[in-house]
Design a protein around this motif. Structure first.
Motif, PDB file in Angstrom:
ATOM      1  N   THR A  69      -3.595  -0.948  -2.811  1.00 24.58           N
ATOM      2  CA  THR A  69      -4.505  -0.345  -1.830  1.00 24.58           C
ATOM      3  C   THR A  69      -5.443   0.617  -2.560  1.00 24.58           C
ATOM      4  OG1 THR A  69      -3.071   1.542  -1.401  1.00 24.58           O
ATOM      5  CG2 THR A  69      -2.663  -0.473  -0.106  1.00 24.58           C
ATOM      6  N   PRO A  70      -6.498   1.077  -1.912  1.00 20.44           N
ATOM      7  CA  PRO A  70      -7.365   2.080  -2.559  1.00 20.44           C
ATOM      8  C   PRO A  70      -6.593   3.319  -3.008  1.00 20.44           C
ATOM      9  CG  PRO A  70      -8.457   1.170  -0.635  1.00 20.44           C
ATOM     10  CD  PRO A  70      -7.071   0.617  -0.626  1.00 20.44           C
ATOM     11  N   ALA A  71      -5.537   3.675  -2.276  1.00 12.02           N
ATOM     12  CA  ALA A  71      -4.754   4.857  -2.652  1.00 12.02           C
ATOM     13  C   ALA A  71      -4.104   4.687  -4.015  1.00 12.02           C
ATOM     14  CB  ALA A  71      -3.690   5.141  -1.586  1.00 12.02           C
ATOM     15  N   GLU A 124      -6.743   5.554  -6.476  1.00 13.06           N
ATOM     16  CA  GLU A 124      -7.126   6.979  -6.422  1.00 13.06           C
ATOM     17  C   GLU A 124      -6.084   7.873  -7.093  1.00 13.06           C
ATOM     18  OE1 GLU A 124      -7.705   7.768  -2.312  1.00 13.06           O
ATOM     19  OE2 GLU A 124      -9.408   6.386  -2.129  1.00 13.06           O
ATOM     20  N   LYS A 163     -12.399  -1.263  -6.095  1.00 14.02           N
ATOM     21  CA  LYS A 163     -12.060  -0.354  -5.000  1.00 14.02           C
ATOM     22  C   LYS A 163     -10.851  -0.823  -4.192  1.00 14.02           C
ATOM     23  CE  LYS A 163     -15.676   2.212  -5.885  1.00 14.02           C
ATOM     24  NZ  LYS A 163     -15.511   3.546  -6.528  1.00 14.02           N
ATOM     25  N   ASP A 198     -10.720  -3.253  -2.117  1.00 13.24           N
ATOM     26  CA  ASP A 198     -11.087  -3.694  -0.774  1.00 13.24           C
ATOM     27  C   ASP A 198     -10.266  -4.915  -0.383  1.00 13.24           C
ATOM     28  OD1 ASP A 198     -13.036  -1.718  -0.591  1.00 13.24           O
ATOM     29  OD2 ASP A 198     -14.580  -3.005  -1.488  1.00 13.24           O
ATOM     30  N   ASN A 199     -10.098  -5.101   0.910  1.00 16.20           N
ATOM     31  CA  ASN A 199      -9.261  -6.191   1.411  1.00 16.20           C
ATOM     32  C   ASN A 199      -9.730  -7.544   0.885  1.00 16.20           C
ATOM     33  OD1 ASN A 199      -8.615  -8.295   3.867  1.00 16.20           O
ATOM     34  ND2 ASN A 199      -7.045  -6.726   3.664  1.00 16.20           N
ATOM     35  N   GLY A 209      -7.040  -3.344   0.810  1.00 12.65           N
ATOM     36  CA  GLY A 209      -7.776  -2.479   1.715  1.00 12.65           C
ATOM     37  C   GLY A 209      -6.921  -1.315   2.175  1.00 12.65           C
ATOM     38  N   LYS A 210      -7.483  -0.489   3.048  1.00 11.46           N
ATOM     39  CA  LYS A 210      -6.779   0.700   3.518  1.00 11.46           C
ATOM     40  C   LYS A 210      -5.662   0.377   4.507  1.00 11.46           C
ATOM     41  CE  LYS A 210     -10.673   3.847   2.827  1.00 11.46           C
ATOM     42  NZ  LYS A 210     -11.605   4.818   3.460  1.00 11.46           N
ATOM     43  N   ASN A 211      -5.779  -0.758   5.189  1.00  9.89           N
ATOM     44  CA  ASN A 211      -4.770  -1.117   6.182  1.00  9.89           C
ATOM     45  C   ASN A 211      -4.320  -2.563   5.957  1.00  9.89           C
ATOM     46  OD1 ASN A 211      -3.109  -1.414   8.365  1.00  9.89           O
ATOM     47  ND2 ASN A 211      -4.723  -1.260   9.915  1.00  9.89           N
TER      48      ASN A 211
END
Length: 463
Positions: free
Chosen positions: A27-29, A32, A50, A52-53, A74-76
């Motif tokens: 995931t992006p996390a 990061e 990044k 991204d999904n 992605g984020k979710n």
């Protein structure tokens, strides 16, 4: 293509770990906070990855060779449980395994398999791409079985009518039955009248290839009776109420109910489920000729109910009516019908969410649970008795096309319900059978809808 070659295709899976390359789902996390291996992290940051999904970044090894891949969730990640379908089309040729991912093993493998689908019958086939090692804690046999059923349905829908008319569909039906040692019987042409299937005959009699009713029997006598009915209109011109040309472009898919039922039957038989299985597929082409059925005609159905034809383009419910009446005579424990039946269902729920209709509350709840458990979306719509009056006509028991144009999916389901009077557990699926755009697990084209959920429900039901 020989008909049963539809399910004898290259497998998207490999069976040994060997030198498979790793895929790290992130995931992006992860990027990061630096929660991945240092070399891959540095490469990701320098590449602007990044996560991204559905995004893929190939990562080199220390010696400059291909070392693996990062796969963005992605984020979710829960938004698309089959996002790994992207991998089947994005990874380079070779053998891969998913090293880490916040997804279940089954979702990883099933998503990859669904996304690997290609329909290349009329093209020069491209070399097969990446293959994936199915995780150890996934049921590889059942995943492959579900993929085979989905691919069969997709292939049948995608094949144009010049190669998938009534004769060809019967051939596929017979070969599927032969593969699983099931028994087949066929009633065709004028014999439909002799055997009391007048509506099937009326709809299909104008076509060059005769209308017919295909029947398959398989399984254990005394086991729960499961009957599947699939609408098999191999092409729909609309009949004398002819469709505009733009509306005919996808009418090769009007046998999508039959295609989905055959994919479901494959899963059931391949899993050796303890059921007494019966598969019924009325097959017609709704064509125009001097003997085509007409608006205003009235026919007495197998059930004895008379039907006034107010629109020859509402033909699917006619062939299903005779077939459901026939199925109902056997009083199955579960009766399922699937059909590309109404545009109203698409207006209500869109192309990806098929509605189902049933008066069996327990069945409705179980199907809804199975849809969630398999990520095979379904949504219940009501058999609202208040609309039954719309089916009435002054000189016949029923009209096949109520006026007004409202609640079309519900009135179509209510029409079918009139032909099921002895079976306690009946459910009708109004499917689209088509993916109008590319998705990770489903490329544009013919699509299987609901059959993984139904298969899951039946498996639970007969344990």
């Amino acid at each position: 293509m020989a008909p049963f070659q539809f399910i004898k295709r290259h497998s998207p899976y490999n069976s040994k770990l060997g030198k498979t390359l790793p895929v790290f789902a992130v995931t992006p996390a992860h990027i990061e906070i630096g929660a991945i291996e240092a070399t891959a992290l540095e490469w990701a940051r320098k590449s602007g990855f990044k996560a991204d999904n559905g995004s893929v970044l190939l990562v080199p090894s220390a010696d400059g060779a291909l070392g693996g891949a990062l796969f963005g969730l992605g984020k979710n990640p829960a938004v698309n449980p089959f996002v790994t379908g992207h991998l089947a089309r994005s990874l380079p040729e070779g053998e891969w395994h998913v090293e880490t991912a916040p997804l279940t093993a089954s979702r990883i493998a099933l998503g990859f398999g669904l996304g690997s689908y290609r329909f290349e019958t009329y093209l020069n086939p491209k070399p097969h791409g990446a293959t994936l090692l199915i995780p150890k804690d996934a049921n590889a046999t059942d995943i492959k079985r579900q993929i085979a059923g989905v691919f069969l349905a997709r292939d049948l829908i995608n094949t144009p009518t010049n190669d998938m008319g009534p004769n060809a569909l019967e051939k596929v039906f017979r070969e599927l039955a032969e593969h699983y040692e099931a028994k087949v019987s066929v009633i065709a042409g004028e014999d439909l009248l002799k055997k009391n299937f007048p509506l099937i005959h009326a709809v299909g009699r104008a076509a060059a290839e005769a209308p017919r009713l295909l029947e398959m029997r398989w399984g254990e006598k005394g086991a729960p009776k499961v009957t599947l009915v699939g609408k098999g209109v191999t092409f729909d011109t609309g009949g004398l109420d002819i469709k505009p040309s733009s509306s005919m472009l996808l009418m090769k898919k009007d046998m999508g109910g039959a295609a989905n039922v055959l994919g479901l039957a494959l899963m059931i038989m391949d899993a050796h489920l303890k059921v007494d299985l019966r598969v019924l597929v009325p097959v017609v082409e709704n064509s125009i000729a001097g003997n085509a059925f007409r608006p205003g005609d009235i026919y007495r159905s197998r059930k004895g109910l008379t039907v006034q034809i107010d629109n020859t383009d509402a033909e699917g419910r006619l062939i299903l009516a005779d077939t459901l009446a026939y199925a109902d005579e056997d009083k199955p424990d579960l009766l399922v019908d699937m059909a590309t039946l109404t545009g109203a269902a698409r207006v209500a729920l869109g192309p990806d969410l098929p509605p189902f209709f049933t008066d069996d509350e327990d069945l409705a709840h179980d199907l809804a649970d199975s849809a969630l458990e398999t990520d095979d979306p379904l949504w219940r719509l009501p058999l609202y008795a208040g609309y039954e009056a719309d089916l009435k006509t002054k000189i016949a028991d029923l009209t096949n096309a109520p006026s007004g144009g409202m609640a079309g999916a519900i009135t179509a389901a209510l029409f079918l319900k009139r032909f099921v009077t002895q079976t306690e557990s009946w459910v009708h699926f109004d499917i689209f059978g088509w993916s109008p755009k590319d998705r990770p697990h489903a490329p544009l084209g013919g699509e299987a809808q609901g059959i993984r959920a139904i298969y899951h429900h039946i498996r639970k039901r007969v344990k």
